[in-house]
Design a protein around this motif. Sequence first.
Motif, short mmCIF file in Angstrom:
data_model
loop_
_atom_site.label_atom_id
_atom_site.label_comp_id
_atom_site.label_asym_id
_atom_site.label_seq_id
_atom_site.Cartn_x
_atom_site.Cartn_y
_atom_site.Cartn_z
N PHE A 106 0.82 -1.23 0.00
CA PHE A 106 0.00 0.00 0.00
C PHE A 106 0.85 1.27 0.00
O PHE A 106 0.37 2.36 -0.29
CB PHE A 106 -0.99 -0.02 1.18
N ARG A 107 2.19 1.13 0.32
CA ARG A 107 3.09 2.29 0.31
C ARG A 107 3.30 2.84 -1.10
O ARG A 107 3.72 3.98 -1.27
CB ARG A 107 4.45 1.91 0.90
N ILE A 108 3.01 2.04 -2.13
CA ILE A 108 3.22 2.46 -3.53
C ILE A 108 2.30 3.62 -3.89
O ILE A 108 2.58 4.38 -4.84
CB ILE A 108 3.01 1.26 -4.49
N VAL A 113 7.38 7.11 -3.25
CA VAL A 113 7.69 5.67 -3.28
C VAL A 113 7.40 5.13 -4.68
O VAL A 113 6.39 5.46 -5.28
CB VAL A 113 6.87 4.89 -2.22
N ALA A 114 8.35 4.32 -5.17
CA ALA A 114 8.19 3.67 -6.48
C ALA A 114 8.55 2.20 -6.34
O ALA A 114 9.00 1.75 -5.28
CB ALA A 114 9.08 4.36 -7.52
N GLY A 167 10.53 1.28 -2.80
CA GLY A 167 11.17 2.31 -1.99
C GLY A 167 11.44 3.57 -2.79
O GLY A 167 10.89 3.76 -3.88
N PRO A 168 12.32 4.45 -2.29
CA PRO A 168 12.63 5.69 -3.02
C PRO A 168 13.43 5.40 -4.30
O PRO A 168 14.05 4.35 -4.45
CB PRO A 168 13.48 6.48 -2.02
N SER A 170 16.25 6.68 -5.54
CA SER A 170 17.70 6.51 -5.41
C SER A 170 18.05 5.11 -4.89
O SER A 170 19.03 4.50 -5.33
CB SER A 170 18.25 7.57 -4.45
N GLY A 171 17.22 4.61 -3.98
CA GLY A 171 17.45 3.26 -3.44
C GLY A 171 17.21 2.17 -4.46
O GLY A 171 17.94 1.18 -4.53
N LEU A 172 16.18 2.35 -5.30
CA LEU A 172 15.86 1.36 -6.33
C LEU A 172 16.99 1.22 -7.35
O LEU A 172 17.27 0.12 -7.84
CB LEU A 172 14.56 1.75 -7.06
N LYS A 173 17.65 2.34 -7.65
CA LYS A 173 18.78 2.33 -8.58
C LYS A 173 19.92 1.47 -8.03
O LYS A 173 20.52 0.67 -8.77
CB LYS A 173 19.25 3.77 -8.80
N GLU A 174 20.19 1.62 -6.74
CA GLU A 174 21.27 0.84 -6.10
C GLU A 174 20.90 -0.65 -6.02
O GLU A 174 21.75 -1.51 -6.22
CB GLU A 174 21.55 1.38 -4.69
N VAL A 175 19.63 -0.92 -5.73
CA VAL A 175 19.16 -2.32 -5.63
C VAL A 175 19.32 -3.03 -6.96
O VAL A 175 19.81 -4.16 -7.03
CB VAL A 175 17.69 -2.37 -5.14
#
Length: 353
Positions: A106-108, A113-114, A167-168, A170-175
């Motif tokens: 539900f955070r999406i 948040v993406a 998540g955010p 910037s975090g998705l890019k690192e993941v």
Amino acid sequence: VDESELLTVPDGWKEPAFTREDNPKGLLEESSFATLFPKYREAYLKECWPLVQKALGEHYVNAALDLIEGSMTVTTTKKTFDPYAIIRARDLIKLLARSVPFEQVFRILQDDVACDIIKIGSLVRKRETFIKRRARLLGPKGSTLKALELLTNCYIMVQGNTVSALGPFSGLKEVRKVVLDTMKNIHPIYNIKTLMIKRELAKDPELRTQSWERFLPKFKRKNLKKRKEPKKKNTKKEYTPFPPPQPESQIDKELASGEYFLKERQKKRKQMEEIKAKQADAIKKRQEERNKAFIPPKEKPVVKTKKASTEKKIDIEAIKEKVKNAKKKKLGALPEEEVKLKMATDEKKKKKK
């Protein structure tokens, strides 16, 4: 880099939310998205579907669950004013189908948040290698995945042939970078170390305009398996357009040595001399081998024995006394003192009687 050229965001700034005032007339047409879900997700989706409808209802998006076909559908309504709400609803049902719990899904619906669904099934050829690398991403008891979640502020779900991250940006890019590197046989611990260093460097405002390359670790790839070199190396000869020279014939050899001009008698005599020389060498070698049996072996040097030392003199008289004492004593007999004591006790007993 000049401080003026860098884009800065004020502390505590947040993008304003999209309201009905921004789009008072709503949407022109109805949009819808549908996705299939596996059979094992049916029971969970039945339980949480009222919560899904409630969460999407706040954004005026309808949600329908079809258990016969095994699909989820989201559609816009006349009251929907946010055009991006349907895209968020599409991501929501995709994540639900990929085993992400509703508590995270539900955070999406939030603006900051993406989500990112990374397909890893086709990155490795062998199934066994794929399973090992996927397990490496999780780590022992999920410790590697938990460390990655803390550093990127993202929720990560490894399921089947995909990795779902929430998540955010910037975090998705690192993941995504860590997941793809892990599938390329680069251990995730290297990327985790880099992220930890970056996190500490970001706290220092002086390092904002400087390059961080000198602080980041540089890991070199080691090829442990070396190719075995062949015992016989085939070296290619240099290409020449000319053919190899013809081998010399017997006549050419005789002409070079001068034998060609000799008479037959002289030739035969020369051949006989060569044969006799070979025979003489063979007889000489054979004779040497036979003579080896007649060669006496080398004798060992004689070791002189030392004479017995006459310093220690034997005491003959002491030995004679020992022999006399031994003759007096009988084998198994008691000594004289004990015999006398025994006789005295026997006499006392007789007197008492």
